[in-house]
Design an enzyme around this catalytic site. Structure first.
Site, PDB file in Angstrom:
ATOM      1  N   LYS A 123      13.650  28.502  -4.431  1.00  0.00           N
ATOM      2  CA  LYS A 123      14.521  27.691  -5.274  1.00  0.00           C
ATOM      3  C   LYS A 123      14.427  28.135  -6.729  1.00  0.00           C
ATOM      4  O   LYS A 123      13.398  28.647  -7.182  1.00  0.00           O
ATOM      5  CB  LYS A 123      14.172  26.204  -5.155  1.00  0.00           C
ATOM      6  CG  LYS A 123      12.714  25.843  -5.370  1.00  0.00           C
ATOM      7  CD  LYS A 123      12.505  24.371  -5.015  1.00  0.00           C
ATOM      8  CE  LYS A 123      11.050  23.968  -5.060  1.00  0.00           C
ATOM      9  NZ  LYS A 123      10.831  22.551  -4.684  1.00  0.00           N
ATOM     10  N   ASP A 146       7.997  14.045  -6.155  1.00  0.00           N
ATOM     11  CA  ASP A 146       8.604  14.409  -4.876  1.00  0.00           C
ATOM     12  C   ASP A 146       7.488  14.829  -3.936  1.00  0.00           C
ATOM     13  O   ASP A 146       6.712  15.751  -4.244  1.00  0.00           O
ATOM     14  CB  ASP A 146       9.613  15.540  -5.060  1.00  0.00           C
ATOM     15  CG  ASP A 146      10.887  15.067  -5.735  1.00  0.00           C
ATOM     16  OD1 ASP A 146      11.053  13.838  -5.890  1.00  0.00           O
ATOM     17  OD2 ASP A 146      11.718  15.918  -6.098  1.00  0.00           O
ATOM     18  N   ARG A 174      17.885  20.292   3.182  1.00  0.00           N
ATOM     19  CA  ARG A 174      17.649  19.567   1.940  1.00  0.00           C
ATOM     20  C   ARG A 174      17.816  18.065   2.139  1.00  0.00           C
ATOM     21  O   ARG A 174      18.784  17.625   2.756  1.00  0.00           O
ATOM     22  CB  ARG A 174      18.616  20.048   0.854  1.00  0.00           C
ATOM     23  CG  ARG A 174      18.494  21.522   0.521  1.00  0.00           C
ATOM     24  CD  ARG A 174      19.641  21.985  -0.353  1.00  0.00           C
ATOM     25  NE  ARG A 174      20.937  21.840   0.314  1.00  0.00           N
ATOM     26  CZ  ARG A 174      22.104  22.050  -0.275  1.00  0.00           C
ATOM     27  NH1 ARG A 174      22.145  22.404  -1.553  1.00  0.00           N
ATOM     28  NH2 ARG A 174      23.225  21.894   0.396  1.00  0.00           N
ATOM     29  N   LYS A 178       9.603  21.550 -12.039  1.00  0.00           N
ATOM     30  CA  LYS A 178       9.038  22.308 -10.924  1.00  0.00           C
ATOM     31  C   LYS A 178       7.687  22.919 -11.300  1.00  0.00           C
ATOM     32  O   LYS A 178       6.752  22.913 -10.507  1.00  0.00           O
ATOM     33  CB  LYS A 178      10.034  23.363 -10.451  1.00  0.00           C
ATOM     34  CG  LYS A 178      11.274  22.737  -9.798  1.00  0.00           C
ATOM     35  CD  LYS A 178      12.248  23.768  -9.320  1.00  0.00           C
ATOM     36  CE  LYS A 178      13.404  23.107  -8.552  1.00  0.00           C
ATOM     37  NZ  LYS A 178      14.186  22.180  -9.390  1.00  0.00           N
ATOM     38  N   ARG A 219      10.726  10.267  -2.801  1.00  0.00           N
ATOM     39  CA  ARG A 219      10.640  10.053  -4.238  1.00  0.00           C
ATOM     40  C   ARG A 219       9.682   8.891  -4.475  1.00  0.00           C
ATOM     41  O   ARG A 219       9.960   7.751  -4.098  1.00  0.00           O
ATOM     42  CB  ARG A 219      12.028   9.751  -4.820  1.00  0.00           C
ATOM     43  CG  ARG A 219      12.030   9.262  -6.261  1.00  0.00           C
ATOM     44  CD  ARG A 219      11.405  10.229  -7.252  1.00  0.00           C
ATOM     45  NE  ARG A 219      11.947  11.557  -7.206  1.00  0.00           N
ATOM     46  CZ  ARG A 219      13.071  11.942  -7.816  1.00  0.00           C
ATOM     47  NH1 ARG A 219      13.772  11.060  -8.513  1.00  0.00           N
ATOM     48  NH2 ARG A 219      13.480  13.185  -7.724  1.00  0.00           N
ATOM     49  N   GLU A 256       7.400  18.471  -6.551  1.00  0.00           N
ATOM     50  CA  GLU A 256       7.971  18.462  -7.897  1.00  0.00           C
ATOM     51  C   GLU A 256       7.489  17.224  -8.640  1.00  0.00           C
ATOM     52  O   GLU A 256       7.119  16.217  -8.027  1.00  0.00           O
ATOM     53  CB  GLU A 256       9.509  18.469  -7.877  1.00  0.00           C
ATOM     54  CG  GLU A 256      10.141  19.741  -7.364  1.00  0.00           C
ATOM     55  CD  GLU A 256      11.660  19.754  -7.510  1.00  0.00           C
ATOM     56  OE1 GLU A 256      12.177  18.942  -8.323  1.00  0.00           O
ATOM     57  OE2 GLU A 256      12.308  20.555  -6.825  1.00  0.00           O
ATOM     58  N   ASN A 259       9.255  14.938 -11.478  1.00  0.00           N
ATOM     59  CA  ASN A 259      10.488  14.703 -12.222  1.00  0.00           C
ATOM     60  C   ASN A 259      10.200  13.817 -13.433  1.00  0.00           C
ATOM     61  O   ASN A 259       9.665  12.716 -13.287  1.00  0.00           O
ATOM     62  CB  ASN A 259      11.521  14.036 -11.314  1.00  0.00           C
ATOM     63  CG  ASN A 259      11.955  14.949 -10.183  1.00  0.00           C
ATOM     64  OD1 ASN A 259      12.909  15.694 -10.309  1.00  0.00           O
ATOM     65  ND2 ASN A 259      11.227  14.891  -9.065  1.00  0.00           N
ATOM     66  N   ARG A 276      14.247  10.666   1.314  1.00  0.00           N
ATOM     67  CA  ARG A 276      15.589  11.255   1.383  1.00  0.00           C
ATOM     68  C   ARG A 276      15.602  12.219   2.561  1.00  0.00           C
ATOM     69  O   ARG A 276      15.019  13.304   2.505  1.00  0.00           O
ATOM     70  CB  ARG A 276      15.909  11.924   0.050  1.00  0.00           C
ATOM     71  CG  ARG A 276      15.942  10.915  -1.102  1.00  0.00           C
ATOM     72  CD  ARG A 276      15.747  11.529  -2.450  1.00  0.00           C
ATOM     73  NE  ARG A 276      14.437  12.154  -2.572  1.00  0.00           N
ATOM     74  CZ  ARG A 276      14.044  12.853  -3.629  1.00  0.00           C
ATOM     75  NH1 ARG A 276      14.873  13.027  -4.648  1.00  0.00           N
ATOM     76  NH2 ARG A 276      12.840  13.380  -3.672  1.00  0.00           N
TER      77      ARG A 276
END
Length: 323
Positions: free
Chosen positions: A160, A273, A233, A125, A210, A281, A283, A225
């Site tokens: 978050k 993301d 979410r 993050k 993603r 984000e 990852n 997603r």
């Protein structure tokens, strides 16, 4: 190649969607040998190299009993052609300790992917701070009043924890501020924990995408997603629906800006993301979505990854060559 995967227990893999499994399958298809261990099995003792109790396995092609253990031995990590760190978050103290053991293995000659130092330097993050031009308005703080001020400015926000995964602990607070105080207390533990707050991006209804980048190059399809029902979410673990789609110009712009920079630091695989053209984000620990993209589009993501790994081991270059 002789490959070691450092991962969660093989028995918990959901092979119909697991990205690490898809890497193993493609590697075995090419004739490479596969072994696996868990981070808890890494060890170092003065005068000896970093070792692990590893299982040498063969994939069977079966849905249930998907692997067969050929041997269980203690081996030095430096004996393998590559060590792939694929342990899922949380990015906690034990994860960090594992990266230090892996970094020692590097000093002994092991090739670790992604590089342990790069894993530590890019918490998923917080890594977006370096690339703020591509992000939505974001705040990182322990201070409750700073969160309230951010909410007053942006009205509709997402809060978050920094160590969550799969959508865990994500809250949305709209303009009415309902339960904002309670959410802040829950997430930051009365000032003991740092949290992230971001302006809500309405385009989440189109999906939290993603975007995979391998060897500095974007995979041409993302997995959007998409939240279902009243859920905010999009994470697949939170019930989101995964829909593969071609990268947009905005997706490509972000991937091309970040991909070569991060690959040069030893991050062979990253998962960006992106929501509505905003980076949320980065990852790096165990990016997923290989199988979903491959199944829906026909683009062979595992093959692209193993191509990049073979290129790295042959040339020492983390970046894939230009087309």
């Amino acid at each position: 190649m002789n490959l070691l995967f450092v991962a969660d227990p093989l028995e918990v893999f959901k092979t119909y969607k697991d990205t690490t499994f898809s890497m193993m399958r493609e590697a075995q298809r090419r004739g490479h040998r596969i072994a696996a261990c868990e981070p808890s099995q890494l060890r170092w003792q003065r005068g000896r190299p970093v070792t692990a109790t590893v299982r040498e396995i063969v994939l069977t092609g079966e849905a249930d009993d998907w692997f067969r253990t050929e041997a269980t031995t203690e081996r030095a990590l430096s004996e393998f052609d590559a060590v792939l760190m694929r342990k899922d978050p949380p990015f906690d103290a034990e994860y960090i300790y594992a990266t230090h053991l892996l970094e020692q293995a590097e000093r002994e000659g092991a090739k670790v992917v992604n590089k342990p130092r790069a894993l530590r330097d890019h918490p998923e993050k917080l890594a977006i701070m370096e690339f703020a031009d591509h992000t939505t308005p974001t705040l990182v703080t322990r201070e409750a009043q700073a969160v309230r001020d951010f909410h007053a400015e942006h009205q509709d926000i997402i809060l978050k924890p920094l160590d969550g995964m799969g959508g865990m602990g994500i809250f949305r607070v709209k303009a009415d501020g309902l339960n904002l105080g309670s959410i802040i207390e829950t997430l930051n533990d009365n000032g003991a924990q740092t949290i992230m707050v971001q302006r809500f991006v309405p385009d989440i209804v189109k999906g939290d995408k993603r975007v995979l980048v391998i060897g500095g190059k974007p995979v041409p399809f993302s997995l959007a997603r998409i939240p279902q029902g009243s859920e905010v979410r999009g994470n697949l673990a939170a019930g989101g629906k995964g829909v593969a789609q071609p990268l947009t110009p905005e997706d490509l712009k972000i991937a091309k800006a970040l991909g070569p920079v991060l690959a040069a630091r030893g991050l062979l695989l990253i998962g960006l993301d992106v929501i509505g053209g905003s980076l949320t984000e980065i990852n790096v620990t165990s990016p997923t979505c290989f199988q979903e993209i491959t199944d829906q589009t026909g683009f062979d993501v595992p093959a692209m990854f193993i191509d990049a790994l073979e290129h790295l081991l042959k040339t020492g270059e983390w970046l894939l060559p230009a087309d």
